[in-house]
Write an enzyme that holds these catalytic residues in place. Structure first.
Site: not given
Ligand code: C5J
Length: 219
Positions: A24, A129, A162
């Site tokens: 991400d 995702k 994530c």
């Molecule tokens: C991720 C989130 N990528 N913190 N998403 O950690 O909502």
């Protein structure tokens, strides 16, 4: 085979059977005006790891390893976004609303793209995702199997959401996972520290951790 001095003990892997998984590193989390900022976070904290993630990515590409990039993202019609996720809390903008970088967390929007410094190149796997974990409702496991992957080296954001969720999903599916300590970050530095400790506690109950220098020297 490569053996790293990792925590809580050595981590041994074969590049041919190991994927570098970058979670991400998309504009939504790292740049102002995206999902991270709408939740009230200081996104500047996450931008600080970009040079480290880039160094490891370039080194991994040089040795010819499999690379996986993930993006937390939803379909434009929000059919894969549970109302509980969209409606929770009181963010400045909700998933699907129009923000400074297009619709928040929606596939194809400018904010949903991986930042330029880490942009995928031809042949690398990109996983969209809808959940926090990269295995939930994605083809990741079958793509890793098709490539003979048994080990994962993980970087990205955010450590306790994530990244940790993906590592736990991977661990339950039988992968050995190493998290690059300075290649991951959280909006809450003490959550990052706690996540690192949780992952490697109890004899690597979720996985291993090591600083990027150890990995870069070995590569
Ligand atoms: C991720 C989130 N990528 N913190 N998403 O950690 O909502």
């Amino acid at each position: 085979m490569i053996t790293l001095k990792a925590n809580p003990f050595d981590f041994t892997f074969d590049v041919k059977h190991t994927a570098l998984v970058i979670i991400d590193m998309q504009r939504d989390f790292i740049e102002p005006g995206g999902f991270g900022e709408t939740l009230g976070n200081n996104v500047g904290l996450l931008a600080a790891i970009v040079p480290t993630v880039q160094k490891v990515l370039h080194a991994w590409r040089r040795v010819g390893g499999v690379v996986v990039h993930t993006r937390e993202s939803h379909a434009a019609d929000l059919s894969d976004c549970p109302p509980a996720k969209r409606l929770r809390g009181a963010p400045a903008l909700r998933i699907g609303d129009v923000g400074a970088m297009g619709r928040i967390l929606i596939q194809g929007e400018p904010g949903n793209q991986i930042i330029d410094a880490l942009a995928p190149v031809d042949g690398e796997i990109v996983i969209d995702k809808p959940g926090k974990g990269a295995f939930y409702a994605t083809p990741l496991q079958s793509m890793l199997s098709a490539n003979g992957i048994t080990h994962l080296i993980v970087m990205g954001v955010t450590t306790e959401v994530c990244v940790q969720t993906t590592m736990r999903e991977a661990n339950d599916r039988g992968y050995d996972c190493l998290l690059v300590e300075d290649g991951t970050e959280s909006y809450f530095p003490h959550f990052k520290q706690a996540a690192l400790e949780m992952i490697r506690a109890q004899g690597a109950i979720v996985g291993w951790t090591a600083p990027s220098r150890v990995l870069l020297d070995a590569l």
